[in-house]
Design an enzyme around this catalytic site. Structure first.
Site, PDB file in Angstrom:
ATOM      1  N   GLY A 256       1.053  -1.060   1.719  1.00 27.60           N
ATOM      2  CA  GLY A 256      -0.156  -0.272   1.816  1.00 27.60           C
ATOM      3  C   GLY A 256      -0.821  -0.014   0.479  1.00 27.60           C
TER       4      GLY A 256
ATOM      5  N   GLU B 224      -7.614  -5.922  -3.589  1.00 32.18           N
ATOM      6  CA  GLU B 224      -8.137  -7.263  -3.359  1.00 32.18           C
ATOM      7  C   GLU B 224      -7.035  -8.313  -3.316  1.00 32.18           C
ATOM      8  OE1 GLU B 224     -10.422 -10.496  -2.607  1.00 32.18           O
ATOM      9  OE2 GLU B 224     -10.968  -8.370  -2.395  1.00 32.18           O
TER      10      GLU B 224
ATOM     11  N   HIS C 298      -4.050  -8.024  -1.889  1.00 32.79           N
ATOM     12  CA  HIS C 298      -3.575  -8.056  -0.500  1.00 32.79           C
ATOM     13  C   HIS C 298      -4.593  -8.746   0.417  1.00 32.79           C
ATOM     14  CE1 HIS C 298      -1.561  -4.275  -2.058  1.00 32.79           C
ATOM     15  NE2 HIS C 298      -0.525  -4.971  -1.641  1.00 32.79           N
TER      16      HIS C 298
ATOM     17  N   SER D 238      -0.915  -1.629  -6.635  1.00 30.57           N
ATOM     18  CA  SER D 238      -1.092  -0.290  -6.076  1.00 30.57           C
ATOM     19  C   SER D 238      -0.706   0.772  -7.095  1.00 30.57           C
ATOM     20  CB  SER D 238      -0.240  -0.138  -4.812  1.00 30.57           C
ATOM     21  OG  SER D 238      -0.624  -1.084  -3.831  1.00 30.57           O
ATOM     22  N   ARG D 239       0.256   0.478  -7.950  1.00 31.32           N
ATOM     23  CA  ARG D 239       0.706   1.458  -8.946  1.00 31.32           C
ATOM     24  C   ARG D 239      -0.289   1.657 -10.080  1.00 31.32           C
ATOM     25  NH1 ARG D 239       5.875  -0.566  -7.198  1.00 31.32           N
ATOM     26  NH2 ARG D 239       7.263   1.158  -6.632  1.00 31.32           N
TER      27      ARG D 239
END
Length: 284
Positions: free
Chosen positions: A33, A37, A39, A188-189
């Site tokens: 989740g 971009e 993903h 994401s991090r």
């Protein structure tokens, strides 16, 4: 159109069976989740390779160590579902941890040599958690193809090994790392980074570009190529976790690059409290 949201193993298995009966092929994009971009590029490629694309959004607790960031890992399910729709995903599996690991769960998948060293050495148990959840997802969805980003390069090699060794019959596709315009690998991090930390984080990609330039200039020794990256990290005030030049398939450390044999520069470093990873092919 909004994707179908699947929350249980049973309803997901029923959906997969209906897809099978219709004769349509499936591409799966497993994620944790907080999509970006990178993903979405996997989902779009999945649409090219199969009739239907499904994604999973599951922050897998078994791949986090006791002092890692499970509780604060960024989440935005509503935004993620909208992004999945924009990329053409028809279904999204969003289970709770108890659905994936019900009472009495006692099975795990361990991949050997390729999970050793690098992140495997720094994050004990991490790749066992990854391998177990990915095996569960591949067995549940039975896709023709599953797509993963090359940014998590050791993870990609672990997944390729488990698919091959367990004869799961799924094509594992690794897709190039998607970067911000300034070269920072999308992650994401990155949401954890302050503006100042984000600026300093560019040393990862800058260092690897310097190593590639040195290779193009004729240098083949791993120590010299690695040193370029280390100096960039140090100059930016990043705390190195590791910098290694490895065989692109086995991930074994190399003393030098052999022309024609693919190698990878793999890097992990901390910007403040945020651990970032990146990699880039060298030579080949």
């Amino acid at each position: 159109m909004a994707p179908l949201v699947l929350r249980t193993v049973a309803e997901t298995a029923a959906w997969v069976e209906s897809l099978r009966r219709s004769g349509r092929s499936l591409a799966l994009v497993p994620t944790m989740g907080y999509l970006h971009e990178g993903h979405l590029s996997l989902m779009r490629e999945g649409r090219r390779r199969a009739d239907v694309v499904a994604a999973s959004i599951f922050v897998n607790p078994t791949q986090f160590g006791p002092n890692e960031d499970l509780s604060r890992y960024p989440r935005d399910l509503e935004g993620d579902l909208a992004k999945c729709a924009s990329a053409g995903a028809e279904a999204v599996f969003t289970p709770e941890p108890a659905e994936m690991y019900p009472p009495g769960f006692q099975t795990s998948v361990t991949v050997g040599e390729v999970s050793q060293g690098l992140c495997g050495a720094r994050r004990p148990g991490h790749f066992q958690g990854v391998a177990t959840v990915v095996t569960k997802l591949l067995c549940l969805f039975k896709p023709r193809v599953a797509l993963f980003g090359e940014k998590d390069y050791q993870q990609l090699q672990v997944i390729r090994a488990l698919e091959r060794d367990l004869s799961l019959g799924v094509e594992i596709v690794g897709m190039p790392t998607v970067r911000e315009p300034d070269g920072l690998a999308m992650s994401s991090r990155n949401a954890y980074l302050s503006p100042e930390e984000r600026h300093r984080a560019l040393a990862l990609s800058r260092g690897m570009a310097g190593a590639q330039a040195l290779y193009q200039g004729g240098t083949r020794e791993a120590a010299a190529l690695v040193d370029v990256v280390r100096r960039e990290l140090a100059a930016a005030g990043l705390r190195e976790d590791y910098v290694e030049l490895v065989d692109a398939t086995t991930l074994k450390p190399l003393s030098a690059v052999t022309p024609g044999l693919p190698a990878r520069m793999i890097v992990a470093a901390f910007a403040g409290k945020t651990r970032l990873i990146d990699n880039q092919p060298i030579g080949g």
